[in-house]
Motif scaffolding. Structure first.
Motif, mmCIF file in Angstrom:
data_model
loop_
_atom_site.group_PDB
_atom_site.id
_atom_site.type_symbol
_atom_site.label_atom_id
_atom_site.label_comp_id
_atom_site.label_asym_id
_atom_site.label_seq_id
_atom_site.Cartn_x
_atom_site.Cartn_y
_atom_site.Cartn_z
ATOM 1 N N THR A 298 41.082 43.668 33.492
ATOM 2 C CA THR A 298 40.691 43.605 34.901
ATOM 3 C C THR A 298 41.923 43.853 35.761
ATOM 4 O O THR A 298 43.024 43.425 35.411
ATOM 5 C CB THR A 298 40.104 42.218 35.232
ATOM 6 O OG1 THR A 298 38.934 42.014 34.436
ATOM 7 C CG2 THR A 298 39.739 42.099 36.700
ATOM 8 N N HIS A 299 41.763 44.545 36.885
ATOM 9 C CA HIS A 299 42.897 44.816 37.759
ATOM 10 C C HIS A 299 43.557 43.511 38.188
ATOM 11 O O HIS A 299 42.869 42.529 38.489
ATOM 12 C CB HIS A 299 42.444 45.607 38.988
ATOM 13 C CG HIS A 299 43.582 46.171 39.778
ATOM 14 N ND1 HIS A 299 44.252 45.443 40.746
ATOM 15 C CD2 HIS A 299 44.190 47.380 39.737
ATOM 16 C CE1 HIS A 299 45.202 46.185 41.272
ATOM 17 N NE2 HIS A 299 45.184 47.366 40.673
ATOM 18 N N TYR A 300 44.887 43.516 38.231
ATOM 19 C CA TYR A 300 45.611 42.265 38.456
ATOM 20 C C TYR A 300 45.268 41.604 39.791
ATOM 21 O O TYR A 300 45.361 40.376 39.925
ATOM 22 C CB TYR A 300 47.129 42.498 38.358
ATOM 23 C CG TYR A 300 47.764 43.151 39.558
ATOM 24 C CD1 TYR A 300 48.323 42.398 40.593
ATOM 25 C CD2 TYR A 300 47.819 44.553 39.690
ATOM 26 C CE1 TYR A 300 48.903 42.993 41.701
ATOM 27 C CE2 TYR A 300 48.390 45.157 40.783
ATOM 28 C CZ TYR A 300 48.938 44.367 41.791
ATOM 29 O OH TYR A 300 49.517 44.970 42.896
ATOM 30 N N ALA A 348 47.108 56.340 36.308
ATOM 31 C CA ALA A 348 46.419 55.063 36.542
ATOM 32 C C ALA A 348 47.425 53.953 36.787
ATOM 33 O O ALA A 348 47.286 53.167 37.739
ATOM 34 C CB ALA A 348 45.529 54.734 35.345
ATOM 35 N N MET A 349 48.440 53.868 35.968
ATOM 36 C CA MET A 349 49.427 52.800 36.112
ATOM 37 C C MET A 349 50.239 52.959 37.388
ATOM 38 O O MET A 349 50.635 51.965 38.014
ATOM 39 C CB MET A 349 50.348 52.765 34.900
ATOM 40 C CG MET A 349 49.657 52.348 33.608
ATOM 41 S SD MET A 349 48.960 50.681 33.677
ATOM 42 C CE MET A 349 50.457 49.692 33.682
ATOM 43 N N ASN A 350 50.481 54.188 37.803
ATOM 44 C CA ASN A 350 51.221 54.412 39.040
ATOM 45 C C ASN A 350 50.391 54.121 40.286
ATOM 46 O O ASN A 350 50.937 54.014 41.381
ATOM 47 C CB ASN A 350 51.732 55.855 39.102
ATOM 48 C CG ASN A 350 53.016 56.047 38.311
ATOM 49 O OD1 ASN A 350 53.717 55.075 38.007
ATOM 50 N ND2 ASN A 350 53.331 57.288 37.988
ATOM 51 N N ASP A 351 49.082 54.005 40.127
ATOM 52 C CA ASP A 351 48.204 53.664 41.243
ATOM 53 C C ASP A 351 48.024 52.150 41.287
ATOM 54 O O ASP A 351 46.980 51.616 40.912
ATOM 55 C CB ASP A 351 46.856 54.371 41.088
ATOM 56 C CG ASP A 351 45.934 54.115 42.276
ATOM 57 O OD1 ASP A 351 46.401 53.605 43.321
ATOM 58 O OD2 ASP A 351 44.727 54.405 42.144
ATOM 59 N N ALA A 358 43.648 52.726 32.937
ATOM 60 C CA ALA A 358 44.567 53.038 31.843
ATOM 61 C C ALA A 358 43.933 52.702 30.500
ATOM 62 O O ALA A 358 44.045 53.461 29.526
ATOM 63 C CB ALA A 358 45.881 52.273 32.030
ATOM 64 N N ILE A 359 43.246 51.568 30.427
ATOM 65 C CA ILE A 359 42.599 51.172 29.176
ATOM 66 C C ILE A 359 41.440 52.100 28.854
ATOM 67 O O ILE A 359 41.171 52.395 27.675
ATOM 68 C CB ILE A 359 42.156 49.696 29.261
ATOM 69 C CG1 ILE A 359 43.395 48.791 29.220
ATOM 70 C CG2 ILE A 359 41.200 49.338 28.130
ATOM 71 C CD1 ILE A 359 43.110 47.327 29.469
ATOM 72 N N SER A 360 40.764 52.603 29.875
ATOM 73 C CA SER A 360 39.676 53.559 29.610
ATOM 74 C C SER A 360 40.222 54.828 28.963
ATOM 75 O O SER A 360 39.541 55.449 28.136
ATOM 76 C CB SER A 360 38.921 53.887 30.901
ATOM 77 O OG SER A 360 39.689 54.717 31.760
ATOM 78 N N THR A 383 51.296 54.126 21.010
ATOM 79 C CA THR A 383 52.436 54.022 21.925
ATOM 80 C C THR A 383 51.997 53.652 23.336
ATOM 81 O O THR A 383 52.597 52.789 23.974
ATOM 82 C CB THR A 383 53.217 55.346 21.938
ATOM 83 O OG1 THR A 383 53.603 55.684 20.598
ATOM 84 C CG2 THR A 383 54.468 55.231 22.796
ATOM 85 N N LEU A 384 50.945 54.313 23.836
ATOM 86 C CA LEU A 384 50.458 53.977 25.170
ATOM 87 C C LEU A 384 49.951 52.534 25.219
ATOM 88 O O LEU A 384 50.230 51.798 26.169
ATOM 89 C CB LEU A 384 49.334 54.940 25.582
ATOM 90 C CG LEU A 384 49.737 56.390 25.865
ATOM 91 C CD1 LEU A 384 48.495 57.227 26.154
ATOM 92 C CD2 LEU A 384 50.714 56.475 27.034
#
Length: 458
Positions: A298-300, A348-351, A358-360, A383-384
């Motif tokens: 879930t988004h932080y 995704a992580m930069n947004d 990112a998990i999707s 790695t991701l």
């Protein structure tokens, strides 16, 4: 290009560190008078994810996460237990480190304690500056208070105005305060409580001054990111701003980040409400990586509702990820960020650290690995996922789940599989089927292949 939601400005902003290439980050840690609960775990895991991504992005990070080891709750609990404060806090600091290690939360670069000599002296210096600037005063009872009305920017983080706060004042305010909204910087000593000698007499620090002093000592008077739980936005972080900006006359932290609550039945999980689950109690039933996956899927900034159903769903999702790596010898690798999967993960992580997206991407990679059995794609997946703290164990070890189960042990399962193999070699199909059914009833899934039989827990 990394964008972060800044609570101070209430919008996403492109992240620009004060010193190019170097990030200074301070996160309010735990008050150590009991075992950490899952609400604490959510905050600590969220900011572990933040510092991991900053480092992955090629930035040097100085990460400070403090420990509050003196306050009213600690004093009360130590008295109830009939033990010293040092013994109480030492025990729960060790327990916190143990719990966080299991959850894959990496240690910060610095972990100052409020009672460190350097921290205490930093508080003296900061309080003295505030008194000299007319922002604080010593009361006749020996306490030192911050004068809220003297700081023009009070309320800018939380959006609360002094008029609104005064409208909510309670009857029976502290008669030693000049204004009911003033908050304590230094508390005069009381019988039986720990105290330090100070310019204002023996006493102990208020909660808010501790973080201002510790962050200043290790990161300077202006740094990049200040983080913590949403419940700290007011009054704790608001008061930190008043103290630090009031003392130094310039900005304190440039970006303020707050994670959302972990809820139980749509109420914030907290010790005061009595609806909390400790990390170690949950880990008796679930693998630590499953718990970490639940907290990061879930988004932080969004609320996360806790339930056993959600934990079971997280376990199933993580099982699918590990199953994809079961028959492909994946290793960690250098990431080619031009790879379409890697690029979408990065975007995704930069947004604002959008971990759900990112998990999707990881699950799309699972489909690719299952189709192609490509070592290259499997290594990218590993790695991701590792950036988020997942998929770094032997897949079979995760899928078999270790020995901490109420049902069959790993040794018992291996023995039954060996008996089944012997039955099959003797063409005793009825015995072979009986053993398979026995294992199935114990939630053990067998997978036969040309290489032999493997198993996992359902």
């Amino acid at each position: 290009m990394l964008s972060l939601y800044n609570t101070l400005t209430r919008q996403k902003e492109v992240f620009k560190p004060i010193t190019p290439g170097h990030v200074k980050m301070y996160v309010c840690g735990i008050t150590v008078y009991d075992y950490c609960h899952l609400g604490h775990a959510r905050m600590l895991t969220a900011f572990d994810m933040v510092q991991r991504w900053l480092r992955t992005s090629g930035l040097n990070v100085t990460y400070v996460r403090n420990i509050t080891d003196i306050d009213d709750k600690i004093i009360k609990r130590a008295a109830e237990n009939g033990e010293s404060i040092d013994v109480l806090t030492g025990r729960f600091i060790d327990a916190m480190h143990e719990d966080l290690g299991l959850l894959g939360v990496q240690a910060p670069d610095f972990e100052p304690r409020a009672t460190d000599a350097e921290s205490i002296h930093g508080m003296f210096s900061l309080i003295q500056k505030l008194i000299e600037k007319g922002l604080a005063y010593s009361a006749d009872n020996g306490d030192v208070y911050y004068s809220v009305h003297a700081f023009d920017g009070y309320g800018k983080l939380s959006g609360k105005s002094l008029d609104d706060l005064r409208a909510g004042e309670r009857v029976g305010v502290d008669p030693h305060k000049r204004d009911p909204l003033d908050f304590v910087l230094w508390k005069a000593a009381k019988p039986g409580e720990p105290s330090w000698e100070s310019p204002w007499g023996p006493g102990r620090p208020g909660w808010h001054i501790e973080c201002s002093a510790m962050s200043e000592r290790l990161l300077g008077t202006n740094f990049d990111i200040h983080g913590g739980g949403q419940d700290l936005q007011f009054p704790h972080h608001e008061n930190e701003i008043a103290q630090s900006e009031g003392a130094h006359g310039h900005g304190y932290a440039n970006y303020w980040m707050h994670n959302g609550f972990l809820n139980v039945d749509n109420e914030k999980m907290s010790k005061s409400l009595g609806n909390f689950f400790t990390i170690r109690d949950v880990l008796k039933e679930y693998d630590p990586e499953v718990v970490r996956f639940l907290l990061l899927r879930t988004h932080y900034r969004s609320p996360l509702n806790y339930s056993q159903v959600h934990l079971d769903d997280a376990k199933g999702a993580l099982t699918r990820l590990y199953t994809a790596l079961k028959h492909v010898p994946a290793t960690t690798c250098e990431i080619d960020w031009h790879n379409p999967y890697a690029k979408r993960f990065q975007d995704a992580m930069n947004d604002d650290l959008a971990t759900p997206e990112a998990i999707s991407v990881l699950f799309e990679l699972v489909g690719e690995v299952n189709r192609s059995q490509s070592v290259q794609e499997a290594s990218l997946l590993k790695t991701l996922a590792g950036i988020l703290g997942f998929l770094q164990r032997d897949p079979q070890a995760f899928l078999q789940g270790g020995d901490s189960h109420d049902g069959l042990s790993n040794e018992q399962i291996d023995s039954l599989i060996a008996q089944r193999l012997a039955a099959r070699q003797n063409k005793n199909w009825a015995e072979s089927d009986r053993i398979r059914d026995e294992l199935k009833a114990a939630d053990i899934v067998l997978e036969d292949s040309a290489q032999g039989t493997t198993w996992r827990r359902a």
